[in-house]
Scaffold this motif. Structure first.
Motif, PDB file in Angstrom:
ATOM      1  N   SER B  80       0.832  -1.195   0.000  1.00 45.14           N
ATOM      2  CA  SER B  80       0.000   0.000   0.000  1.00 45.14           C
ATOM      3  C   SER B  80       0.864   1.241   0.000  1.00 45.14           C
ATOM      4  O   SER B  80       1.983   1.229   0.503  1.00 45.14           O
ATOM      5  N   MET B  81       0.303   2.282  -0.551  1.00 44.04           N
ATOM      6  CA  MET B  81       1.003   3.551  -0.491  1.00 44.04           C
ATOM      7  C   MET B  81       0.406   4.352   0.654  1.00 44.04           C
ATOM      8  O   MET B  81      -0.813   4.517   0.722  1.00 44.04           O
ATOM      9  N   CYS B  82       1.252   4.799   1.534  1.00 46.68           N
ATOM     10  CA  CYS B  82       0.764   5.512   2.709  1.00 46.68           C
ATOM     11  C   CYS B  82       1.376   6.896   2.787  1.00 46.68           C
ATOM     12  O   CYS B  82       2.572   7.079   2.548  1.00 46.68           O
ATOM     13  N   VAL B  83       0.530   7.856   3.131  1.00 48.68           N
ATOM     14  CA  VAL B  83       1.013   9.210   3.398  1.00 48.68           C
ATOM     15  C   VAL B  83       0.751   9.479   4.866  1.00 48.68           C
ATOM     16  O   VAL B  83      -0.397   9.481   5.313  1.00 48.68           O
ATOM     17  N   GLU B  84       1.823   9.664   5.584  1.00 45.72           N
ATOM     18  CA  GLU B  84       1.698   9.874   7.020  1.00 45.72           C
ATOM     19  C   GLU B  84       1.809  11.362   7.304  1.00 45.72           C
ATOM     20  O   GLU B  84       2.753  12.025   6.857  1.00 45.72           O
ATOM     21  N   ILE B  85       0.846  11.881   8.041  1.00 45.55           N
ATOM     22  CA  ILE B  85       0.851  13.305   8.394  1.00 45.55           C
ATOM     23  C   ILE B  85       1.133  13.393   9.889  1.00 45.55           C
ATOM     24  O   ILE B  85       0.466  12.746  10.690  1.00 45.55           O
ATOM     25  N   ARG B 154       5.141  12.197   5.275  1.00 42.74           N
ATOM     26  CA  ARG B 154       6.118  11.152   4.939  1.00 42.74           C
ATOM     27  C   ARG B 154       5.396  10.139   4.068  1.00 42.74           C
ATOM     28  O   ARG B 154       4.288   9.725   4.380  1.00 42.74           O
ATOM     29  N   ILE B 155       6.024   9.740   3.008  1.00 41.85           N
ATOM     30  CA  ILE B 155       5.381   8.758   2.130  1.00 41.85           C
ATOM     31  C   ILE B 155       6.126   7.449   2.238  1.00 41.85           C
ATOM     32  O   ILE B 155       7.359   7.432   2.163  1.00 41.85           O
ATOM     33  N   TYR B 156       5.415   6.393   2.413  1.00 43.40           N
ATOM     34  CA  TYR B 156       6.075   5.089   2.365  1.00 43.40           C
ATOM     35  C   TYR B 156       5.197   4.083   1.656  1.00 43.40           C
ATOM     36  O   TYR B 156       3.996   4.276   1.476  1.00 43.40           O
ATOM     37  N   PHE B 157       5.814   3.036   1.266  1.00 47.22           N
ATOM     38  CA  PHE B 157       5.155   2.034   0.435  1.00 47.22           C
ATOM     39  C   PHE B 157       5.398   0.688   1.059  1.00 47.22           C
ATOM     40  O   PHE B 157       6.518   0.343   1.392  1.00 47.22           O
ATOM     41  N   GLY B 158       4.344  -0.072   1.220  1.00 48.88           N
ATOM     42  CA  GLY B 158       4.525  -1.385   1.839  1.00 48.88           C
ATOM     43  C   GLY B 158       3.392  -1.642   2.795  1.00 48.88           C
ATOM     44  O   GLY B 158       2.218  -1.461   2.455  1.00 48.88           O
ATOM     45  N   GLU B 159       3.743  -2.052   3.974  1.00 48.96           N
ATOM     46  CA  GLU B 159       2.688  -2.347   4.940  1.00 48.96           C
ATOM     47  C   GLU B 159       2.264  -1.111   5.694  1.00 48.96           C
ATOM     48  O   GLU B 159       3.098  -0.289   6.075  1.00 48.96           O
TER      49      GLU B 159
END
Lengths: 233, 550
Positions: B80-85, B154-159
């Motif tokens: 999944s692509m996640c954007v963490e605020i 912050r953008i991350y990809f994965g779990e």
């Protein structure tokens, strides 16, 4: 009725397969306009596309829809609307009339404003065109009177939170991907979309409203009672 | 998921749609946390580069980060692509506020038409995202950022990692779109503790953050990707240049077909844009509509702090330039009212002072572009921007010509000498006086401070000084001739003071004097029962009349 495009009587029951959604809000008098605009604009954001440009061979391209943030003055709330001054003006006019009607109906202040999306179906002469609603949004409004500034401040926040919930509700409905009119050919486009605006293209819609007093009686009775009451000394 | 039923063209299109959907999703989320009002313009003619028929600006740094996180992959099951605020206080404490997740599940919809239905539903989903990003608690927090805290992404990809959100976090679903290879879902998980914390409370007492102790432990997962402020500064990072978005970007020219109604033809063409280097903004509308700001100011409830004048590590520099990559077809990407505050000293070089290389600070997007703040001015800003479009200068120059907004009717002196009078905006005749006066007032603009020249300034200066309505632009000392709008009167010229004194004690209204008043009132009362009787008789008529109105 604020749009006389259609023959259907305002307030008539929606057709069998017309999806109907009802939202309710309790607001202070001065919050009515912003609350209504927030809801109506959010619905129309989802129900407007860019302008269609038909080319040969039945292909068409779609213009671009811009959006902008709107801050409310009387509610701790902000919403996004389509960047179209024409559309904004049309909604403001409707909401302004609704607000005035609410105000002049007396202190009870209850009413509802409806946003209906419809399709036109051409009929042969001598029958007039049919308007077939496919989605109806009704916002029931209850105007409250507040006693002091502290209550007003709390109301600002509470109504803001409520509107957040309404936006989430609206988005939920939109996400169901239920019936939407088929994309029309060039000859049919005015039966599905409102092509009169220069920068965006909402589905054909009309806005109407009704004022009720707390007993649910009609406006006439209220007005009669009002005249009598004010003159009674 | 079996995709043997999907034609290769459809598959290619679908992958492209998902990729750009992911990129646009990130843009919408980050832009919604910048702390500014976002405004983009509708365009009836398709430009060919607005994905999903929506005007969503591309901040190059954000696209860069997103592409880096995705590393050429697409959201898929388990990926999944996640954007963490998150929020970071000026003391360095940070807290996760939201995680936006773009996920893919296995439920496929084989029947759906890629080039048409999927595309339109993705567009609808983006609209929903625009709406939802304004209703989670972090929105209001982000609008008030700058002084006590900043908002980072912050953008991350994965779990998906939700543990940083604390207990009892809530989830809101933005929407789903079924495709032949899986169902795309977009949702947001957000911390709720802050929901009960009004932002005012937060601003007043920063130490309140300390109460929620468990949030300030070291991050359980070392950041696999660095945090970024939602705002950014171009020209930072030792001149890192981000490849402009369009370099290798495929442009989608959407063309739909209605004949026969059941078929849809979607053509996608590749186009390469020649873009200016990232540092340049394409819409440097420096002659800011100062009046438009004042208007916005007075109606805006939000109070911003001066752009971080020396607030510790949150050393916010200015101005954010929406660097390059934007083609000229979109000159009207408006970023709304910037932060109010004092006049920040114009830096002679781009301000530095970020903590880490990667941590570009959130700076308020101070008014680089203004347009459409008032309805009638939207057309007019076009003419003003022409001179500045396409001009390329060093970051230094650009920074200095940025107009920083300030509270109050006497808007901050623009560094360039543009007056309002030549701009065709409403109330223009009331605006210029303030601007010019400030320019000439030695208290505000001491004669000895040099004005740096830049090509932009030069051209704007010449634009501005022509058509200036009053001729007193070059006096050193100016008598402040206060001409408030309401007391303007050619027939009876008077100054404010006289006006006030004269009308301070108006004569009594005659209808308020007791004798006359009492008489007519009595008459009215007497005639009322009669009138009422008449109206009662005619009630049916009135009812019928009201019916016709319904």
């Amino acid at each position: 009725p604020l749009s006389s495009r259609c023959c259907a009587r305002p307030g008539a029951a929606p057709a069998m397969n017309c999806r109907a959604e009802v939202l309710e809000v309790s607001v202070e008098g001065r919050q009515v306009e912003e609350a209504m605009l927030a809801v109506l604009h959010t619905v129309l954001l989802h129900r407007s596309t860019g302008k269609f440009h038909y080319k040969k061979e039945g292909t068409y391209s779609i213009g671009t829809v811009g959006t902008q943030d709107v801050d409310c003055d009387f509610i701790d709330f902000a919403y996004v609307r389509v960047s179209s001054e024409e559309l904004d003006r049309a909604l403001r006019k409707a909401v302004g009339e609704f607000k005035d009607a609410l105000r002049s109906s007396g202190s009870d202040g209850m009413g509802q404003i409806s946003l209906e999306f419809y399709q036109k179906k051409k009929s042969r002469w001598p029958f007039s065109d049919e308007c077939i609603p496919w989605e109806l949004w009704t916002i029931k409004v209850n105007v409250v009177n507040l006693a002091n500034e502290q209550e007003r401040q709390i109301c600002r926040e509470k109504v803001g939170e409520k509107l957040c919930e309404k936006i989430i509700n609206i988005v939920e409905v939109m996400n169901r991907h239920e019936y939407l009119p088929k994309m029309p050919t060039q000859s049919e486009v005015d039966n599905v979309f409102d092509t009169s605006l220069k920068d965006v293209q909402p589905y054909l819609y009309k806005i109407s409203y009704q004022i009720t007093d707390s007993l649910g009686t009609s406006v006439t009775t209220t007005m009669r009672r009002l005249i009598k009451d004010t003159l009674a000394l | 998921a079996m995709d043997t039923d999907l034609s290769s063209q459809d598959r290619k299109d679908l992958d492209k749609f998902i990729k750009f959907f992911a990129l646009k999703t990130v843009q919408v989320i980050v832009q919604a946390r910048l702390g500014e009002k976002i405004c983009t313009r509708s365009s009836s003619s398709p430009t060919g580069s607005d994905w999903f028929n929506l005007a969503i600006k591309d901040i190059p740094e954000v696209t860069h980060e997103a592409k880096k996180a995705l590393a050429g992959q697409l959201p898929a099951v388990g990926r999944s692509m996640c954007v963490e605020i998150s929020l970071k206080t000026s003391e360095g404490d940070s807290m996760e506020l939201e995680i936006w997740c773009l996920e893919m599940n296995e439920k496929c919809d084989k029947e759906i038409k890629v080039s048409y239905t999927v595309y339109n539903r993705l567009s609808l989903l983006l609209k929903s995202l625009l709406a939802i990003t304004r209703v989670t608690p972090a929105y209001r927090l982000s609008r008030k950022q700058g002084h006590e805290y900043v908002i980072l992404y912050r953008i991350y990809f994965g779990e998906v990692q939700l543990s940083g959100l604390g207990e009892g976090f809530q989830t809101v679903r933005v929407g789903t779109v079924g495709t032949p290879v899986g169902t795309i879902t977009l949702s947001c998980a957000y911390r709720i503790n802050l929901a009960f914390m009004s932002t005012r409370q937060f601003e007043r007492t920063p130490p309140i953050m300390g109460i929620i102790i468990d949030h300030f432990v070291d991050r359980p997962y070392p950041s696999s990707s660095p945090m970024h402020p939602c705002n950014y500064r171009a020209g930072e990072d030792n001149g890192a240049v981000y490849p402009s978005v369009e370099d290798s970007q495929e442009v989608c020219t959407t063309s739909f077909s209605t004949s026969p109604p059941s078929q849809c033809v979607f053509t996608v063409t590749k186009a390469h844009f020649q873009t200016p280097p990232p540092v340049v903004t394409d819409t440097l509308k420096v002659p800011v509509l100062g009046l438009a700001f004042s208007h916005q100011l007075s109606s805006s409830r939000l109070s911003y702090q001066p752009a971080a004048l020396g607030v510790g590590s949150a050393d916010m520099g200015y101005p954010v330039l929406f660097a390059g990559g934007l083609n000229a077809a979109h000159p009207h990407q408006l970023i709304g009212p910037g932060k109010e505050g004092g006049v920040p000293p114009v830096p002679s070089q781009p301000a530095h002072g970020t903590q880490a290389d990667q941590e570009r600070m959130c700076t308020p997007l101070d008014g680089v572009h203004y347009s459409a703040a008032t309805p009638s001015s939207s057309e007019d800003t076009e003419t003003v921007s022409n001179s500045s479009e396409g001009k390329c200068s060093s970051p230094h120059d650009l920074l200095e010509t940025i107009f920083i907004r300030k509270v109050g009717a006497f808007v901050n002196k623009p560094i360039n000498q543009v007056t309002m009078a030549n701009l065709d905006i409403p109330f223009a005749m009331f605006a210029p006086k303030n601007v010019e006066l400030e320019d000439n007032d030695p208290m505000v603009n001491p004669p000895e401070s040099p004005e740096t020249e830049s090509p932009l300034q030069g051209s704007l200066h010449s634009e501005g000084s022509s058509g200036s309505s009053t001729g007193n632009t070059h006096d050193d000392f100016v008598m402040i001739d206060f001409k408030p709008a309401f007391s303007k009167d050619d027939i009876l010229p008077m100054d404010l003071g006289t006006f006030y004194r004269e009308f301070q004690n108006p004569p009594q209204l005659s209808s308020l004097s007791i004798d006359i008043g009492a008489q007519s009132m009595a008459e009215d009362l007497d005639s009322l029962p009669e009138k009422l009787a008449v109206h009662e008789k005619n009630v049916k008529e009135f009812d019928a009349f009201v019916e016709t109105l319904q």
